[in-house]
Design an enzyme around this catalytic site. Structure first.
Site, PDB file in Angstrom:
ATOM      1  N   HIS A   1      29.376  43.285  32.981  1.00 42.14           N
ATOM      2  CA  HIS A   1      28.253  43.848  33.732  1.00 42.14           C
ATOM      3  C   HIS A   1      26.808  43.367  33.360  1.00 42.14           C
ATOM      4  O   HIS A   1      25.945  43.483  34.149  1.00 42.14           O
ATOM      5  CB  HIS A   1      28.576  45.274  33.783  1.00 42.14           C
ATOM      6  CG  HIS A   1      29.594  45.721  34.790  1.00 42.14           C
ATOM      7  ND1 HIS A   1      30.963  45.952  34.282  1.00 42.14           N
ATOM      8  CD2 HIS A   1      29.636  45.949  36.161  1.00 42.14           C
ATOM      9  CE1 HIS A   1      31.601  45.920  35.455  1.00 42.14           C
ATOM     10  NE2 HIS A   1      30.786  46.136  36.483  1.00 42.14           N
TER      11      HIS A   1
ATOM     12  N   GLU B   1      40.663  45.913  44.908  1.00 47.27           N
ATOM     13  CA  GLU B   1      40.349  45.123  43.780  1.00 47.27           C
ATOM     14  C   GLU B   1      41.493  45.094  42.748  1.00 47.27           C
ATOM     15  O   GLU B   1      41.649  44.342  41.887  1.00 47.27           O
ATOM     16  CB  GLU B   1      38.991  45.579  42.942  1.00 47.27           C
ATOM     17  CG  GLU B   1      38.908  47.195  42.831  1.00 47.27           C
ATOM     18  CD  GLU B   1      37.461  47.423  42.183  1.00 47.27           C
ATOM     19  OE1 GLU B   1      36.682  46.604  41.619  1.00 47.27           O
ATOM     20  OE2 GLU B   1      37.296  48.852  41.989  1.00 47.27           O
TER      21      GLU B   1
ATOM     22  N   ASP C   1      36.950  42.106  40.061  1.00 52.30           N
ATOM     23  CA  ASP C   1      38.210  42.812  39.321  1.00 52.30           C
ATOM     24  C   ASP C   1      39.483  42.164  40.035  1.00 52.30           C
ATOM     25  O   ASP C   1      40.573  41.945  39.281  1.00 52.30           O
ATOM     26  CB  ASP C   1      38.303  44.265  39.507  1.00 52.30           C
ATOM     27  CG  ASP C   1      37.316  45.012  38.365  1.00 52.30           C
ATOM     28  OD1 ASP C   1      37.621  44.635  37.215  1.00 52.30           O
ATOM     29  OD2 ASP C   1      36.616  45.868  38.788  1.00 52.30           O
TER      30      ASP C   1
ATOM     31  N   ARG D   1      37.962  40.075  32.434  1.00 56.09           N
ATOM     32  CA  ARG D   1      36.848  39.430  32.978  1.00 56.09           C
ATOM     33  C   ARG D   1      35.615  39.289  31.587  1.00 56.09           C
ATOM     34  O   ARG D   1      34.586  38.909  31.851  1.00 56.09           O
ATOM     35  CB  ARG D   1      36.378  39.948  34.225  1.00 56.09           C
ATOM     36  CG  ARG D   1      35.854  41.658  33.783  1.00 56.09           C
ATOM     37  CD  ARG D   1      35.743  42.396  35.130  1.00 56.09           C
ATOM     38  NE  ARG D   1      34.456  42.569  35.416  1.00 56.09           N
ATOM     39  CZ  ARG D   1      33.920  43.279  36.287  1.00 56.09           C
ATOM     40  NH1 ARG D   1      34.814  43.901  37.235  1.00 56.09           N
ATOM     41  NH2 ARG D   1      32.717  43.398  36.820  1.00 56.09           N
TER      42      ARG D   1
ATOM     43  N   CYS E   1      32.035  42.630  47.935  1.00 58.20           N
ATOM     44  CA  CYS E   1      30.845  42.916  47.186  1.00 58.20           C
ATOM     45  C   CYS E   1      30.806  42.297  45.760  1.00 58.20           C
ATOM     46  O   CYS E   1      30.009  42.720  44.961  1.00 58.20           O
ATOM     47  CB  CYS E   1      30.570  44.354  47.130  1.00 58.20           C
ATOM     48  SG  CYS E   1      31.760  45.249  46.490  1.00 58.20           S
TER      49      CYS E   1
HETATM   50  C1  PEP Z   1      34.177  43.914  41.557  1.00 61.08           C
HETATM   51  O1  PEP Z   1      35.087  44.332  40.917  1.00 61.08           O
HETATM   52  O2  PEP Z   1      34.031  42.682  42.316  1.00 61.08           O
HETATM   53  C2  PEP Z   1      33.007  44.910  41.810  1.00 61.08           C
HETATM   54  C3  PEP Z   1      32.105  44.700  42.891  1.00 61.08           C
HETATM   55  O3  PEP Z   1      32.704  46.004  40.746  1.00 61.08           O
HETATM   56  P1  PEP Z   1      32.403  45.974  39.461  1.00 61.08           P
HETATM   57  O4  PEP Z   1      31.977  44.465  39.301  1.00 61.08           O
HETATM   58  O5  PEP Z   1      31.258  46.918  39.365  1.00 61.08           O
HETATM   59  O6  PEP Z   1      33.593  46.209  38.852  1.00 61.08           O
HETATM   60 MG    MG Z   2      35.215  46.194  40.414  1.00 65.62          MG
END
Ligand code: PEP
Ligand code: MG
Length: 784
Positions: A361, A633, A657, A667, A704
């Site tokens: 993140h 996801e 995810d 990740r 997203c």
């Molecule tokens: C994802 O997993 O692609 C997502 C948009 O959420 P995050 O990156 O916050 O897990």
């Molecule tokens: Mg996610």
């Protein structure tokens, strides 16, 4: 044997000078294996040969001088075969090369193992014996285990020694590598931020200012001793005398005659106070851990605890001394999203994290702020980089320390090119995101990792596709109240009054933890995360949903999204709670309004109860139940789309995810970063399948994850039929530019071919080629 192994590796990693570390290691191995000779060769890829770096048994004069080609001799053979070689009579072997300068004529038995780090042969560790014999299986196992454990220490030591030399000479460009975390370039001074005292993270460093270091250490000792006094006093009423005795042990260790004196001696040799402390504490730990008696072995953790407490106090002083320059590159062992948020308005130009990967993140936040970042840079270098000038290349993952004028000029030119590209794409910022043959795709904003979404309407976003609610929960000491959350969400909804705002319910766990709600798990990404936590704690979920609903009153642009859904039961349960919150709130609001109206009517006597009820219902009708969707996801949803579509209003793919879970690649782990790839054929086929299934179910679908903000990714998603894509504000103009410069037909042809390719590598090279052909080559460097 395990204790011997551990001690050899620990001693090796503690030694600041690579040469001394190697010499000590060969001496130790020779002794431990009761043989006549032990040598270590390191690979020089430039010259394509192995250099004899240290030996206990071969001629001392050949150390650092003798070398053997990558494809020569027994050493070369071990390197080529990448496996151990155990030969009773080496001199008779066809590959043996006689090298008189090393004086090995009397040795016959040979056992060599490669030292391999991340698939690269770094060197060869070999033992020899006069007596002609095969080394035992145990010998072989010991040497293989030792080589494997030494590998990362050797990789780090290379950098350590390189940086030490650099300090002495203070000249010459040095280069480190990491994983490209966020595109862009930063030229500036590095500021090291050490959030947590960690002896392992302290890198060994010398200084000429011995008096100051001694004083720092003495102050830290005094502070620690006072803390122990206060702690033992506090605990004296609640714990027994035996347990309290540990504080006496700590205090004794702190006395000058013991540990204090040893640290003082190291400082007198020129070590910085924290380096001296690390050397002494780790030495003690290795000695205690090597003792067979379990009581003494456990004392190692007491020593570590004491060392950490001293380090906290030493670093506290350093923190107090830390002055931020006007502009800087932030470096930390583990840069967190909240750390980035903390420094973003204080001159932060770029980020270097020793851990993490390109979908941590912190990296996602860096991309959304347009800050270049490198993740997973080799460890053990932390404090040596403090206040060094550097160039951070977030495209390639390279970090140049002390760059020379030529390199600075080269990067300044790249920066100007980057700016020209940004200026160019800004021209389309307010134009619709539509292909040349008229196919539209909505581009939305990902927000929530930092404040600042308000400006993104100017970047042409048609609403918020993903508002991550975690950060406001993270920078605090307890869960935020309903009222606090309502105010915050209201601001977010008000920023896009004419567009939809998709708010995701709390998605903590994985790499996002709350300081006041610790979760300790071996597999955090497969554990208690996202909806799993909030369904187990309806009190947290209900308060959040109520706050969202309250914030939405009169605006009615809220959509609620549920993270980490793996099956229909979770959706049913979450919907039940959302409905409960909605009806409770509606009842509360109606009652409040009736009360208000009744008290007003009592004064002038004009309103009946029935009239008040009708009025209250009209007013509370302003409280609209929002649409509810889920994130796709977790791969299990691929096979439940029909059932899920019946329950929800929309889907949004979390490709970050989905990639991690589909490919079984953490990740956040730099060790496997090369395997994490959203362009992997399995991921692309899964995305295509999800788009087709949701079209069949007539349920809108968006994406997203980070894939949407990559030019080639956006082209593929358009062709797959995604209705919306959501990304950080920084990339919106670029993606609009790309979509506006192609046709839907071209995108479909590219997708069709891409889906037939069998490896991620083939996908990347094909897509790069296509971007070049479409005249979008300039974007390859900038984000794909
Ligand atoms: C994802 O997993 O692609 C997502 C948009 O959420 P995050 O990156 O916050 O897990
Ligand atoms: Mg996610």
């Amino acid at each position: 044997m395990l204790a011997t192994l551990r001690r050899i590796v620990l001693e090796f990693s503690q030694e600041a000078e690579l040469q001394t570390a190697l010499e000590r290691m060969v001496y130790r191995v020779k002794k431990a294996m009761k043989t006549d000779c032990c040598s270590i060769y390191l690979a020089d890829y430039h010259q394509q040969h192995f250099v004899l770096m240290a030996s206990d048994g071969l001629a001392k004069s050949s150390q650092g001088q003798a070398s053997i080609g990558f494809s020569e001799g027994l050493v070369g053979l071990v390197g080529q075969r990448e496996e151990p070689l155990n030969i009773a009579d080496a001199q008779q072997h066809q590959d043996f090369i006689h090298a008189p300068e090393v004086e090995e004529d009397e040795f016959n038995a040979f056992l060599g193992t490669p030292i391999i780090h991340q698939r690269k042969v770094l060197g060869i560790l070999a033992i020899q014996q006069k007596k002609s014999r095969h080394f035992t299986e145990n010998d072989e196992a010991f040497l293989v285990t030792l080589s494997a454990q030494l590998a990362s220490a050797v990789a780090n030591a290379e950098i350590k020694s390189l940086l030490n030399q650099q300090q002495e000479q203070n000249q010459g460009v040095k280069q480190l590598y990491g994983i490209p975390g966020a595109p862009g370039i930063a030229l500036s001074e590095i500021i090291v931020c050490q959030p947590q005292a960690d002896l392992a993270a302290v890198s060994l460093k010398k200084t000429i200012d011995k008096q100051k270091q001694l004083l720092r250490f003495e102050q830290a000792v005094t502070k620690t001793r006072l803390e122990f006094n206060a702690l033992s006093k506090l605990l004296s009423e609640s714990i027994d005398d035996d347990s309290l005795a540990i504080f006496d042990v700590y205090k004794q260790l702190l006395e000058q005659a013991n540990l204090g004196q040893e640290v003082g001696a190291k400082i007198s040799q020129g070590w910085r106070a924290d380096s001296a402390l690390k050397l002494v504490i780790e030495h003690y730990i290795s000695q205690f851990e090597a003792i067979e008696d379990s009581y003494f072995r456990e004392r190692a953790s007491d020593i570590r605890d004491l060392g950490t407490r001293l380090l906290v106090n030493l670093q506290q002083q350093a923190k107090e001394e830390l002055m931020l320059p006007n502009e800087f590159i932030l470096l930390a062992q583990d840069v967190s999203a909240s750390m980035v948020a903390q420094y973003q308005h204080q001159g932060l130009l770029g980020i270097i994290s020793l851990s993490g990967s390109n979908n941590s993140h912190a990296a996602i936040l860096a991309r959304s702020l347009g800050l270049p970042a490198i993740m997973g840079v080799n460890a053990n270098v932390l404090s040596q980089l403090h206040q060094q000038q550097a160039i951070l290349d977030g495209y390639s993952g390279e970090l140049f320390i002390n760059p020379d004028d030529g390199l600075i000029q080269e990067y300044q030119y790249l920066l100007s090119q980057e700016k020209a590209l940004t200026d160019k794409v800004m021209a389309v910022v307010h134009l619709p995101c539509i292909t040349q043959d008229g196919r539209a795709i909505e581009v939305l904003l990902n927000a929530g990792l930092s404040a600042g979404f308000e400006h993104s309407t100017q970047l042409g976003a048609l609403g918020i596709g993903l508002y991550r609610t975690e950060i406001p929960f993270m920078n605090r000491h307890c869960f935020p109240s309903e009222q606090e959350q309502t105010l915050l969400y209201r601001k977010v909804l008000q920023a896009f009054p004419k567009h939809g705002v998709t708010m995701r319910t709390l998605d903590v766990g994985g790499d996002k933890s709350l300081p006041y709600f610790p979760i300790n798990e071996d597999n955090p990404f497969l554990g208690w995360r996202g909806i799993r936590i909030t369904l187990d704690h309806p009190e947290i979920f209900l308060v959040q949903v109520r706050a969202m609903l309250r914030a939405n009153q009169g605006l009615n642009n809220l959509e609620i999204m549920l993270p980490m859904i793996s099956g229909v039961e979770e959706v049913d349960e979450a919907l039940r709670l959302i409905n409960q919150a909605f009806f409770e709130l509606k009842t509360e609001l109606t009652q409040d309004i009736i009360k208000e109206l009744m008290s007003a009517s009592n004064e002038d006597g004009h309103l009946s109860v029935q009239q008040a009820q009708v009025k209250a219902q009209t007013v509370s009708a302003k409280l609209v139940r929002p649409k509810v969707g889920i994130m796709l996801e977790v791969p299990s949803v691929i096979f439940q789309m029909e059932a899920l579509a019946k329950r929800v209003d929309f889907f949004s793919v979390g490709s970050n995810d989905l990639t991690q879970y589909l490919l079984a690649v953490d990740r956040n782990n730099s060790q496997v970063a090369n395997l994490y790839d959203a362009f992997h054929p399995a991921v692309l086929n899964a995305l295509n399948n999800l788009a087709q299934q949701s079209a069949k179910q007539l349920t809108p679908i968006s994406l997203c994850g980070e894939l949407a903000s990559q030019p080639a990714g956006a082209i593929l998603l358009l062709a797959m039929g995604f209705d919306k894509i959501s990304m950080n504000g920084h990339n919106i103009p670029r993606i609009k530019w790309v979509i506006r410069h192609i046709t839907f037909e071209q995108a479909q042809i590219i997708l069709e071919k891409t889906l037939t390719l069998t490896t991620a590598k083939k996908v990347h090279s094909y897509l790069n080629e296509q971007l070049e052909t479409l005249g979008l080559g300039g974007f390859i460097r900038a984000g794909y």
